[in-house]
Write a protein that holds these residues in place. Structure first.
Motif, PDB file in Angstrom:
ATOM      1  N   ARG A   1      10.725 159.037 -25.055  1.00  0.00           N
ATOM      2  CA  ARG A   1       9.464 159.057 -25.819  1.00  0.00           C
ATOM      3  C   ARG A   1       8.568 157.962 -25.247  1.00  0.00           C
ATOM      4  NH1 ARG A   1       7.215 161.455 -29.889  1.00  0.00           N
ATOM      5  NH2 ARG A   1       5.845 160.349 -31.318  1.00  0.00           N
TER       6      ARG A   1
ATOM      7  N   ASP B   1       8.779 161.266 -35.603  1.00  0.00           N
ATOM      8  CA  ASP B   1       9.401 161.025 -34.294  1.00  0.00           C
ATOM      9  C   ASP B   1       9.402 159.535 -33.954  1.00  0.00           C
ATOM     10  OD1 ASP B   1       9.923 163.743 -33.807  1.00  0.00           O
ATOM     11  OD2 ASP B   1       7.888 164.046 -33.054  1.00  0.00           O
ATOM     12  N   ASP B   2       8.313 158.840 -34.290  1.00  0.00           N
ATOM     13  CA  ASP B   2       8.249 157.391 -34.076  1.00  0.00           C
ATOM     14  C   ASP B   2       9.322 156.684 -34.899  1.00  0.00           C
ATOM     15  OD1 ASP B   2       5.960 157.604 -32.422  1.00  0.00           O
ATOM     16  OD2 ASP B   2       4.603 157.390 -34.135  1.00  0.00           O
TER      17      ASP B   2
END
Length: 121
Positions: A42, A62-63
């Motif tokens: 990512r 997602d973070d």
């Protein structure tokens, strides 16, 4: 902040502070955290980590997952434990009018919370 951005709410501030605290306790710099997240697939810059920690950047699921993995905790550990069922009611926030939004859930004007229609009579 642009006119379309919202100030961070209490949950964003909590997540931001928790991430910063865990990073500092682990002895990691924002550069190191960004490098590890990037290596995990990512791509992230150190300024992104800094902005997340200051609450000036929105944080996605997602973070949260990537940061939790790098910090060695479960994603839920980054979230507040006492999230009320309707944070807007607790915070006296206001919802858009049904005339504007039409049928279906309304979105809070103050924090973006989506009304839970299950609890309506």
């Amino acid at each position: 902040m642009t006119k379309h951005e919202r100030a961070p709410g209490p949950y964003t501030r909590h997540v931001a502070e928790t991430i910063r605290d865990l990073r500092v306790r682990a002895g990691l710099t924002t550069t190191e955290v960004a490098r590890r997240i990037t290596e995990a697939g990512r791509p992230t810059h150190k300024s992104t980590v800094s902005r997340i920690e200051s609450g000036t950047r929105a944080i996605s699921v997602d973070d949260v997952a990537a940061l939790a993995a790098v910090l060695g905790v479960r994603p839920a550990a980054l979230l507040p434990a006492d999230v009320p069922a309707d944070p807007c009611a607790a915070g006296r926030h206001s919802y858009d009018s049904r005339e504007i939004t039409g049928p279906g859930p309304r979105v809070c004007n103050d924090c973006g919370h989506i009304e839970d229609l299950e609890s309506e009579d």
